[in-house]
Design a protein around this motif. Structure first.
Motif, mmCIF file in Angstrom:
data_model
loop_
_atom_site.group_PDB
_atom_site.id
_atom_site.type_symbol
_atom_site.label_atom_id
_atom_site.label_comp_id
_atom_site.label_asym_id
_atom_site.label_seq_id
_atom_site.Cartn_x
_atom_site.Cartn_y
_atom_site.Cartn_z
ATOM 1 N N VAL A 160 0.794 -1.183 -0.203
ATOM 2 C CA VAL A 160 0.197 0.167 -0.061
ATOM 3 C C VAL A 160 1.031 1.255 -0.105
ATOM 4 O O VAL A 160 1.925 1.284 0.847
ATOM 5 C CB VAL A 160 -0.978 0.106 1.205
ATOM 6 C CG1 VAL A 160 -1.617 1.308 1.555
ATOM 7 C CG2 VAL A 160 -1.853 -1.339 1.298
ATOM 8 N N TRP A 161 0.366 2.239 -0.841
ATOM 9 C CA TRP A 161 1.065 3.621 -0.740
ATOM 10 C C TRP A 161 0.126 4.618 0.067
ATOM 11 O O TRP A 161 -1.170 4.350 0.040
ATOM 12 C CB TRP A 161 1.291 4.071 -2.084
ATOM 13 C CG TRP A 161 2.249 3.344 -2.904
ATOM 14 C CD1 TRP A 161 1.832 2.074 -3.643
ATOM 15 C CD2 TRP A 161 3.527 3.319 -2.922
ATOM 16 N NE1 TRP A 161 2.854 1.759 -4.212
ATOM 17 C CE2 TRP A 161 4.059 2.297 -3.803
ATOM 18 C CE3 TRP A 161 4.553 4.117 -2.369
ATOM 19 C CZ2 TRP A 161 5.217 2.291 -4.208
ATOM 20 C CZ3 TRP A 161 5.802 3.892 -2.826
ATOM 21 C CH2 TRP A 161 6.178 2.859 -3.715
ATOM 22 N N VAL A 162 0.683 5.694 0.522
ATOM 23 C CA VAL A 162 -0.196 6.667 1.094
ATOM 24 C C VAL A 162 -0.041 8.029 0.489
ATOM 25 O O VAL A 162 1.055 8.361 -0.215
ATOM 26 C CB VAL A 162 -0.024 6.873 2.640
ATOM 27 C CG1 VAL A 162 -0.467 5.827 3.477
ATOM 28 C CG2 VAL A 162 1.323 7.293 2.812
ATOM 29 N N VAL A 163 -1.150 9.028 0.358
ATOM 30 C CA VAL A 163 -0.923 10.054 -0.388
ATOM 31 C C VAL A 163 -0.367 11.231 0.495
ATOM 32 O O VAL A 163 -0.780 11.232 1.668
ATOM 33 C CB VAL A 163 -2.418 10.383 -0.371
ATOM 34 C CG1 VAL A 163 -2.526 11.997 -1.309
ATOM 35 C CG2 VAL A 163 -3.259 9.485 -1.532
ATOM 36 N N SER A 164 0.668 12.009 -0.118
ATOM 37 C CA SER A 164 1.454 13.004 0.466
ATOM 38 C C SER A 164 0.582 14.388 0.857
ATOM 39 O O SER A 164 -0.217 14.334 -0.368
ATOM 40 C CB SER A 164 2.694 13.041 -0.199
ATOM 41 O OG SER A 164 3.265 14.296 0.293
ATOM 42 N N PRO A 165 1.043 15.349 1.668
ATOM 43 C CA PRO A 165 0.228 16.339 1.473
ATOM 44 C C PRO A 165 0.834 17.116 0.600
ATOM 45 O O PRO A 165 0.064 18.297 0.203
ATOM 46 C CB PRO A 165 0.791 16.874 3.134
ATOM 47 C CG PRO A 165 1.271 15.667 3.883
ATOM 48 C CD PRO A 165 1.592 14.543 2.827
ATOM 49 N N GLN A 166 2.092 16.878 0.122
ATOM 50 C CA GLN A 166 2.436 17.742 -1.166
ATOM 51 C C GLN A 166 1.817 17.394 -2.402
ATOM 52 O O GLN A 166 2.323 17.145 -3.539
ATOM 53 C CB GLN A 166 3.979 17.638 -1.458
ATOM 54 C CG GLN A 166 4.756 18.372 -0.371
ATOM 55 C CD GLN A 166 4.798 17.957 0.954
ATOM 56 O OE1 GLN A 166 4.949 16.652 1.164
ATOM 57 N NE2 GLN A 166 4.369 18.504 1.962
ATOM 58 N N SER A 167 0.588 17.221 -2.637
ATOM 59 C CA SER A 167 -0.415 16.753 -3.869
ATOM 60 C C SER A 167 -1.139 17.937 -3.999
ATOM 61 O O SER A 167 -1.645 18.750 -3.123
ATOM 62 C CB SER A 167 -1.148 15.444 -3.494
ATOM 63 O OG SER A 167 -0.294 14.300 -3.110
ATOM 64 N N ASN A 168 -1.474 18.076 -5.415
ATOM 65 C CA ASN A 168 -2.192 19.288 -5.751
ATOM 66 C C ASN A 168 -2.888 18.879 -7.213
ATOM 67 O O ASN A 168 -2.755 17.707 -7.692
ATOM 68 C CB ASN A 168 -1.317 20.700 -5.894
ATOM 69 C CG ASN A 168 -0.102 20.456 -6.658
ATOM 70 O OD1 ASN A 168 -0.117 19.631 -7.671
ATOM 71 N ND2 ASN A 168 1.013 21.106 -6.293
ATOM 72 N N ARG A 169 -3.377 19.762 -8.080
ATOM 73 C CA ARG A 169 -3.819 19.617 -9.181
ATOM 74 C C ARG A 169 -2.843 19.029 -10.229
ATOM 75 O O ARG A 169 -3.234 18.590 -11.456
ATOM 76 C CB ARG A 169 -4.583 20.838 -9.889
ATOM 77 C CG ARG A 169 -5.991 20.916 -9.327
ATOM 78 C CD ARG A 169 -6.599 22.384 -10.078
ATOM 79 N NE ARG A 169 -6.529 22.410 -11.152
ATOM 80 C CZ ARG A 169 -7.316 21.662 -12.150
ATOM 81 N NH1 ARG A 169 -8.272 21.077 -11.696
ATOM 82 N NH2 ARG A 169 -7.086 21.869 -13.447
ATOM 83 N N VAL A 170 -1.564 19.358 -10.143
ATOM 84 C CA VAL A 170 -0.552 18.948 -11.175
ATOM 85 C C VAL A 170 -0.291 17.289 -10.884
ATOM 86 O O VAL A 170 -0.268 16.788 -11.839
ATOM 87 C CB VAL A 170 0.858 19.557 -10.741
ATOM 88 C CG1 VAL A 170 1.919 19.065 -11.531
ATOM 89 C CG2 VAL A 170 0.690 21.070 -10.826
ATOM 90 N N GLY A 171 -0.193 16.889 -9.624
ATOM 91 C CA GLY A 171 -0.068 15.551 -9.440
ATOM 92 C C GLY A 171 -0.292 14.999 -7.892
ATOM 93 O O GLY A 171 -0.156 16.002 -6.946
#
Length: 290
Positions: A197-208
């Motif tokens: 499993v992977w987890v979503v980073s807080p450094q995510s946005n509309r770019v990726g």
């Protein structure tokens, strides 16, 4: 003249349509709505063409005021929709009278909502699109307090269906289906992408969407092969899963750059791209190759 005034934009609210395709050779990203199925649904519920411009919100807290009688629909993330502080539900068309205020709470699941108004947001297009591109800066600026958005006129028939049943059940782990990418063979152990499993980073946005392993996980990061030469910059498709030297995957969303130099090892299906657009920080995900 009918219009919408932004009272509160929340963390990020932009105007989006289905984007500006055909300019990648000029370095212009496609942009457009991050969750396109939700954008299309919102437009269908008010009788618009699916390509009409809407408001895309991130993490809710949007408040708008209607000027003139408007038919509006809200889709996307699970969030309480209110008119003058009265809950009215989502995924259904509703009428706002002049002076009515519509607001969105912070989503309980997902992160992006789409607010469509019959006639569409009628601002001037740039390269054929009304979308805000957060990477290149093309299109209108993100919405601010006091922004006034004109609403277009629409002569098409009224929608036959004005409600849409939506499955709001939340998976404990979001499964993202993908096809094998062109540089899958550049990985030391390609199976590491789909293992665990992977987890979503807080450094995510509309770019990726940036991913990392859970802190307690024993699963490995994804490692480049040492015997493969460094790639020259090449085209990047929407939904590409790219592996930078850190070994932590990046899923490219609507505002992604048109080229990149790291291996694209998988490409999400269109439905999986929409799911990825609704991911919030800390959400666990798993890849499945088709």
């Amino acid at each position: 003249m009918r219009s919408i005034t932004i009272i509160e934009p929340g963390p990020l609210a932009t105007v989006q349509d289905l984007g500006r395709p055909g300019y990648a050779h000029l370095g212009v990203p496609h942009s457009g709505g991050a969750d396109r199925s939700s954008l299309r649904l919102a437009n269908r519920l008010v009788g618009n063409p699916e390509s009409a411009a809407v408001i895309e919100t991130t993490l809710g807290r949007l408040r708008i005021r209607a000027h003139g009688t408007l038919l509006i629909a809200v889709t996307g993330a699970s969030a309480e929709v209110r008119v003058d502080d009265r809950p009215v539900g989502a995924h259904a068309a509703l009428t706002l009278r002049s002076g009515d205020e519509l607001s969105l709470d912070v989503p309980t699941s997902g992160c992006r909502n789409y607010v469509a108004v019959r006639g569409g947001i009628d601002i001037a297009p740039v390269l054929g699109s009304r979308s805000t591109d957060t990477l290149s800066g093309l299109g209108p600026e993100p919405l601010r307090v006091g922004t006034d958005l004109p609403v277009g006129r629409l002569g098409a028939p009224w929608p036959v269906v004005t409600t849409a049943p939506v499955d709001t059940a939340e998976q404990s782990v979001v499964v993202l289906y993908a096809a094998t990418g062109p540089r899958h063979g550049h990985l030391e152990i390609p199976e590491d992408l789909i293992r665990g499993v992977w987890v979503v980073s807080p450094q995510s946005n509309r770019v990726g969407v940036r991913l990392d392993r859970p802190s307690e996980a024993d699963d490995a990061l994804v490692v480049h092969r040492s015997d493969v030469e460094e790639l020259a910059s090449e085209g990047i498709p929407h939904g590409a899963v790219q592996i930078p030297p850190s070994g932590r995957p990046v899923i490219f969303l609507a505002d992604h750059p048109v080229t990149g130099g790291y291996p694209v090892v998988a490409v999400l299906t269109p439905r999986a791209i929409d799911h990825a657009a609704q991911l919030v920080a800390g959400r666990p995900v798993r890849f499945r190759l088709r």
